[in-house]
Write a protein that holds these residues in place. Structure first.
Motif, mmCIF file in Angstrom:
data_model
loop_
_atom_site.group_PDB
_atom_site.id
_atom_site.type_symbol
_atom_site.label_atom_id
_atom_site.label_comp_id
_atom_site.label_asym_id
_atom_site.label_seq_id
_atom_site.Cartn_x
_atom_site.Cartn_y
_atom_site.Cartn_z
ATOM 1 N N ASP A 10 -0.295 3.347 -7.819
ATOM 2 C CA ASP A 10 -0.484 4.507 -6.926
ATOM 3 C C ASP A 10 0.750 5.024 -6.217
ATOM 4 O O ASP A 10 0.649 5.693 -5.198
ATOM 5 N N SER A 11 1.932 4.721 -6.721
ATOM 6 C CA SER A 11 3.102 5.126 -5.948
ATOM 7 C C SER A 11 3.763 6.407 -6.450
ATOM 8 O O SER A 11 4.859 6.748 -6.035
ATOM 9 N N VAL A 12 3.098 7.075 -7.378
ATOM 10 C CA VAL A 12 3.676 8.320 -7.886
ATOM 11 C C VAL A 12 2.709 9.474 -7.671
ATOM 12 O O VAL A 12 1.530 9.389 -8.016
ATOM 13 N N LEU A 13 3.226 10.526 -7.089
ATOM 14 C CA LEU A 13 2.420 11.708 -6.829
ATOM 15 C C LEU A 13 2.542 12.668 -8.001
ATOM 16 O O LEU A 13 3.630 12.897 -8.520
ATOM 17 N N GLU A 14 1.422 13.221 -8.434
ATOM 18 C CA GLU A 14 1.500 14.221 -9.489
ATOM 19 C C GLU A 14 1.793 15.563 -8.852
ATOM 20 O O GLU A 14 1.030 16.047 -8.016
ATOM 21 N N LEU A 15 2.918 16.123 -9.237
ATOM 22 C CA LEU A 15 3.281 17.422 -8.677
ATOM 23 C C LEU A 15 2.622 18.509 -9.503
ATOM 24 O O LEU A 15 2.772 18.554 -10.720
ATOM 25 N N THR A 16 1.911 19.384 -8.853
ATOM 26 C CA THR A 16 1.324 20.497 -9.594
ATOM 27 C C THR A 16 2.343 21.615 -9.639
ATOM 28 O O THR A 16 3.348 21.587 -8.946
ATOM 29 N N LYS A 17 2.064 22.609 -10.484
ATOM 30 C CA LYS A 17 3.026 23.692 -10.718
ATOM 31 C C LYS A 17 3.583 24.299 -9.431
ATOM 32 O O LYS A 17 4.757 24.492 -9.269
ATOM 33 N N GLU A 50 0.874 -1.145 0.000
ATOM 34 C CA GLU A 50 0.000 0.000 0.000
ATOM 35 C C GLU A 50 0.910 1.192 0.000
ATOM 36 O O GLU A 50 1.696 1.343 0.930
ATOM 37 N N PRO A 51 0.881 2.016 -0.981
ATOM 38 C CA PRO A 51 0.054 1.865 -2.173
ATOM 39 C C PRO A 51 0.674 0.877 -3.150
ATOM 40 O O PRO A 51 1.853 0.570 -3.044
ATOM 41 N N ALA A 52 -0.111 0.405 -4.096
ATOM 42 C CA ALA A 52 0.417 -0.472 -5.131
ATOM 43 C C ALA A 52 1.470 0.290 -5.930
ATOM 44 O O ALA A 52 1.357 1.497 -6.131
#
Lengths: 342, 342
Positions: free
Chosen positions: A333-340, A287-289
């Motif tokens: 689910d192991s990557v976070l999307e970074l916003t600007k 968790e997370p996958a």
DNA sequence: TCGTTGTCATCAATCGATTGCAATATACCC
DNA sequence: GGGTATATTGCAATCGATTGATGACAACGA
């Protein structure tokens, strides 16, 4: 222990010659009376007669047996490859002789010789990744009296059929994906020192960075062997950097990294994003996958067998064939999307 | 592709008879002049001569090859067993023919026949756990012309050497330990329906309860196949009970259980204690580390080989030998000690 | 010269199958 | 009954090694 029953004995019991028995049992086109046919088959069955393949392959000059050499059968990936390959071979009536070398070129050589003298019709080789002295092995492979197919990796510069995933592409895809999600400081944890595949994955990682104009920072490139413990050791340094994401170039490496992350109380992907490799079953638990580059051993096996099959049939040109398969990026689910504004 | 070089060709080139060449290359005591000896060896080496084992084993009536049948090479435990066994065999100059059956008795039978006709000198069988129809297999094993050693499990009631861990004892030890830590409501998750080993582990679990006068409560006994997914499915029901601890009778079962626990936000051992089985490498990752019953595949391999070795040497009585190994309880951090006031 | 001893090496059978060619038995025809 | 098909089956070589039995030849003593 029961005795082995031979053709001759069957022949004796039936009262016919061995040749007749052989002919009938192999369903050869020949003129043996229906009556005797039945008799022969019956006697053979009653005595549990099974032809001696040793004797048969001596005269037939083929054993319908193939060989496989993997560096380590205890690794998930190779075990899975071996399993798939065996199944595939059996479908075509071939038995597969699975051997596990320990990874040194000397062992590989020894096993290869064993297989050849035991009369396999062809060999699948998963060799050439480690940097031990492989001159003798190279020599042996190039003089092999039977077809060989190199799988997953190769001895560089050897004219021989090859089937493998594009490791460079894998590294590239993983890194491009991270970049696409907004990451700029991306570390990698690879086995570049002792592994060709690791080296290629690193090259892919660097190509991705270069392509978008990001700097290649040696301080973000970390070395780890393909063991959980090794990656675990190496991971502390990784986490001391300002990286927001890590490309872990094998499943074991990812596992070592995760263990360390867990211990340090870091969360994924909150504190740091991870892309793994191989997507093997162990990942299922996390968790997370884990988002990962996947290379399906079954696909590898399928292509390797096809390649071998062609050679065995005498088809396939004199030049070596090279099959390069594209790995797949499996997003979980192991990557976070970074916003600007990050 | 190079050609295979035969004894005869070497003989021709040296100008001596095949017999002489054979004698010299095998270092047989014989009177061949030192001069010719050297010549023969040199020519053989120059031509990369390797004796054809097929032909050799036909006349020698032994191949120095052993066979192994496992239900599934992709399972960690079997892969590890296969790896250890292969290494051990190689030390004694035997090659090991590893095959993976898929687990049905029919496949086992087919593979066994293949191995026998290919002239292995003996077979290690990891068969008999699944409840498919094994009459034909049983028949075949009992009429085998070569020694067989059953490893890790057995076809019940078959006179044959056996080497295995005491599964009943494993179940017992796990449960006794939980009881010793103060647990009274102990659930178990086992594969009793389709597996002999599972059935035995269950028996051990029940014996432990009985021994201390705890009730055997059918509502605490849950069934799961040896797959992560199966255990995952079954786990919800387990968690709906008032059990304070669970005995998971295989590593995969433990993994499925853990996945579910994790998803439900339960902590180990805070909310529930777990004892696992096999203690395979995957466990390494968990926080907390799993207390487990360990059965070292290397030990199994060692004893199995010893047993086989004895048979091959013609030693060993006419009665079957049975080696039962005790598993070990490895205490880690997944069990909470309940104090009295709990 | 013959017999003996010793040295070095070869012959030929064998393992258990496969298979091209030859051989025998039966049927059919005139 | 001789001759020719046709239907059946057997012989013997072969694959590449191993190995017990044998042979050839030289030197030596009597």
């Amino acid at each position: 222990m029961a005795n082995k029953v031979t053709l001759k004995q069957i022949a004796q019991e039936v009262g016919l010659s061995p040749s007749s028995v052989s002919l009938v049992l192999n369903n050869r086109p020949c003129r043996i009376s229906e009556e005797n046919r039945k008799l022969i088959k019956e006697v053979a069955a009653r005595n549990h007669y099974v032809p001696n393949q040793i004797a048969r392959s001596l005269v037939m000059r083929e054993s319908r047996t193939l060989g496989l050499i993997v560096p380590n059968i205890e690794s998930r990936f190779f075990a899975s490859l071996a399993g798939s390959l065996e199944k595939r071979c059996r479908e075509d009536g071939y038995a597969l002789f699975i051997t596990s070398s320990g990874g040194s070129a000397d062992d590989d050589l020894e096993l290869l010789r064993q297989l050849v003298t035991r009369g396999v019709d062809g060999v699948f080789l998963v060799v050439g990744d480690e940097f031990s002295d492989d001159r003798a092995l190279r020599e042996e492979v190039s003089h092999l009296p039977i077809p060989a197919v190199m799988v997953d990796r190769a001895i560089e510069g050897l004219e021989c059929d090859k089937v493998m995933f594009d490791h460079e592409m894998g590294g590239y895809m993983a890194t491009r994906y991270l970049i696409g999600q907004g990451h700029r400081r991306i570390a990698c944890l690879v086995n570049a020192r002792r592994s060709n595949t690791g080296r290629k994955r690193l090259a892919g990682y660097e190509r991705a960075l270069r392509e978008v104009g990001l700097p290649i920072d040696a301080r973000l490139e970390f070395e780890s062997e393909y063991y959980i413990s090794s990656a675990y050791e190496a991971s502390e340094a990784v986490l001391a950097t300002d990286a927001t994401a890590v490309f872990a170039s094998s499943d074991n490496i990812a596992l070592g990294l995760l263990k360390r992350l867990h211990e340090m109380g870091k969360s994924i992907p909150g504190d740091i994003s991870v892309v793994s490799y191989d997507n093997s079953a162990a990942d299922v638990l996390f968790e997370p996958a884990l988002t990962a580059i996947e290379q399906d051993p079954g696909v590898l096996a399928e292509h390797a067998f096809a390649c071998m099959s062609k050679r065995l049939a005498g088809r396939g040109g004199r030049r070596a064939e090279e099959v390069v398969l594209e790995p797949a990026l499996i997003v979980k689910d192991s990557v976070l999307e970074l916003t600007k504004h990050n």
